[in-house]
Scaffold this motif. Structure first.
Motif, PDB file in Angstrom:
ATOM      1  N   THR A 172       0.832  -1.201   0.000  1.00  0.00           N
ATOM      2  CA  THR A 172       0.000   0.000   0.000  1.00  0.00           C
ATOM      3  C   THR A 172       0.869   1.256   0.000  1.00  0.00           C
ATOM      4  O   THR A 172       0.519   2.265  -0.599  1.00  0.00           O
ATOM      5  N   TYR A 186      -4.222  -1.838  -7.403  1.00  0.00           N
ATOM      6  CA  TYR A 186      -4.061  -2.729  -6.258  1.00  0.00           C
ATOM      7  C   TYR A 186      -5.247  -3.685  -6.244  1.00  0.00           C
ATOM      8  O   TYR A 186      -6.376  -3.277  -6.007  1.00  0.00           O
ATOM      9  N   THR A 216      -7.186  -6.546  -4.506  1.00  0.00           N
ATOM     10  CA  THR A 216      -7.243  -7.160  -3.191  1.00  0.00           C
ATOM     11  C   THR A 216      -8.190  -8.348  -3.204  1.00  0.00           C
ATOM     12  O   THR A 216      -9.344  -8.237  -3.614  1.00  0.00           O
ATOM     13  N   ILE A 243      -0.409  -4.619  -8.358  1.00  0.00           N
ATOM     14  CA  ILE A 243      -0.160  -5.341  -7.109  1.00  0.00           C
ATOM     15  C   ILE A 243      -1.308  -6.323  -6.912  1.00  0.00           C
ATOM     16  O   ILE A 243      -2.470  -5.940  -7.023  1.00  0.00           O
TER      17      ILE A 243
END
Ligand code: TYD
Ligand code: MG
Length: 454
Positions: A109, A122, A124, A170
């Motif tokens: 992060t 990102y 998740t 990510i």
């Protein structure tokens, strides 16, 4: 067309076999095989993306291959960039592995804070976007370019990547991903491996770096990061003692930089802070005046780091003597103890020996041998060593002290931290410029070294 059939896969190292086996020939784990249904042609179903190799791969002459101008992305955080090999290589797939709770999601992060001008996607799979947002706020990530996606289906992720065209991807974590064309559950060897393969393909074709977060798993049916190690360009381990605030970032494989480089961070309420002078941190809680302590200087990657070793030697109360090493190779400790016993006559075979590297660092450089020997001998004889002395040297089976590399850099670091004395291999001293204020003594044998410090 390949027929779908079952196979057995080692969940530790990914070794495959047609028949179940009790012990894995690949990694020697017991009872590690799980049955998996081999998927029918898997790769074909992941959408091919724009700019992919396209109409078949063509061989190119070396001179025709375009070398991109800026091929590394600097985060501006020295501890991170150095471990990566002076920045993150574009088009590289990086595995960030570590124990649950160590701070992998935090570190990832933080990328939003390190690089506010880059578009970061990102993904998740473990937390909701709100949870990530709360963390991002706490860490001070305010970038509008930080995009969040809660998704575990690889096909959807690839589609989102093509749509958003991020500069950095990510995926947190690889173990939560699944491909609908593979039957086994998320986290199994085939899901982890094939999901990573699909992400590898977009990473290479769209030429951005991708971080895959992976939990290290001890036992169980969830595939660990080792399954991926050969597939990715870089393997980073994020380590540390959860009860302490230090975190070490270590590259164990790096196609684009040196391995064994460490980055040191400290976990705070507001995230990770880089520690650019790790020796100070590792020596900050030193025990002065008690026996069994010694300071060594180990070169980690390109940087010398001073670390304290602690040893405790006590008579064995029953049975075979115990040897415990934390942060140091157990067999090397046994060898050094044998040398001490044989060459110096210390009766260690009737004593338990504990050795601890302070600060959660793992040392595997032979240059710390002399420090290990001195710490053990100091505890055995119950004589404290001089706290202003740093010990450098490899110890051979004959009790000789062998020369080590980078002696000047080590001495400089010791002088910088206020050490007054250094005991080093005599052979390393030829032509070496010794820092002022540091008294350097060259030794040829273990015996000489012990005479000097104890
Ligand atoms: P996390 O990054 O979620 O670990 P991982 O992804 O490796 O499982 O972080 C876990 C711990 O870090 C958690 O116990 C809380 C702590 N933490 C801090 O101390 N400071 C912070 O700023 C953050 C975000 C987390
Ligand atoms: Mg996490």
């Amino acid at each position: 067309m390949a027929k779908s059939r079952s196979k057995y896969v080692c969940h530790v190292c990914g070794y495959e076999t047609a028949q179940w086996m009790g012990r894995c020939p690949g990694c020697e784990s017991w009872d590690s095989f799980v049955e998996e249904v081999a998927p029918a042609p898997v790769r074909a179903r992941v959408p091919k993306q724009v700019g992919a190799r396209g109409a078949g791969a063509r061989a190119l002459s070396l001179s025709d291959v375009e070398a991109a101008g800026e091929i590394r992305m600097q985060t501006g955080v020295g501890e991170f960039d150095r471990v990566m090999g002076d920045g993150i290589m574009l088009g590289s797939l990086i595995l960030l592995a570590g124990d649950p709770g160590i701070g992998k999601s935090t570190l990832m992060t933080e990328m939003g804070r390190y690089m506010p001008d880059h578009r970061i996607l990102y993904v998740t799979g473990e937390e909701s976007v709100r949870q990530v947002k709360v963390r991002a706020e706490r860490l001070g990530v305010t970038s509008k370019q930080f995009l969040l996606l809660a998704e575990t289906n690889v096909e959807e992720i690839v589609a989102a990547v093509q749509e958003t065209e991020p500069e950095l991807l990510i995926v947190d974590s690889i173990q939560t991903l699944f491909r609908p064309d593979i039957q086994s559950a998320p986290g199994t060897v085939s899901q982890v491996r094939e999901s990573a393969a699909a992400l590898l393909e977009v990473t290479k074709s769209m030429n951005f770096p991708t971080f895959l977060v992976g939990h290290v798993t001890k036992e169980g049916s969830v595939a660990g990061p080792r399954v991926l190690e050969h597939m990715v360009d870089t393997v980073l381990y994020f380590e540390g003692d959860r009860h302490h605030s230090f975190r070490l970032l270590r590259a164990v494989k790096n196609r684009f930089g040196s391995t064994n480089e460490i980055g040191v961070f400290e976990m705070h309420d507001s995230g990770l802070r880089e520690v650019s002078n790790p020796s100070e941190i590792f020596l900050s809680e030193r025990s002065y005046g008690s026996s069994g302590s010694a300071v060594v200087c180990s070169v980690e990657g390109t940087r010398p780091v001073l670390v304290e070793l602690q040893s405790l030697v006590t008579p064995t109360s029953y049975g075979t003597p115990q040897r415990t090493a934390t942060g140091f190779d157990y067999r090397r400790l046994q060898m050094l103890l044998a040398v001490l016993e044989k060459r110096e006559g210390l009766r260690l075979s009737t004593h338990d020996v504990f050795l601890n590297v302070v600060g959660g660092v793992r040392l595997d450089e032979p240059a710390v041998d002399l420090g290990v020997i001195v710490a053990v001998a100091s505890s055995f004889r119950d004589i404290p060593t001089d706290t202003g002395t740093v010990l450098i040297g490899e110890v051979g089976l004959g009790g000789e002290v062998r020369s080590v590399s980078r002696i000047e850099a080590r001495l400089k670091e010791a002088a910088k931290l206020g050490f007054e004395r250094a005991i080093v291999p005599a052979n390393s001293l030829k032509g070496v410029v010794v820092p002022k204020k540091l008294e350097v003594t060259g030794v040829r044998s273990l015996h000489e070294a012990l005479d000097l410090v104890l």
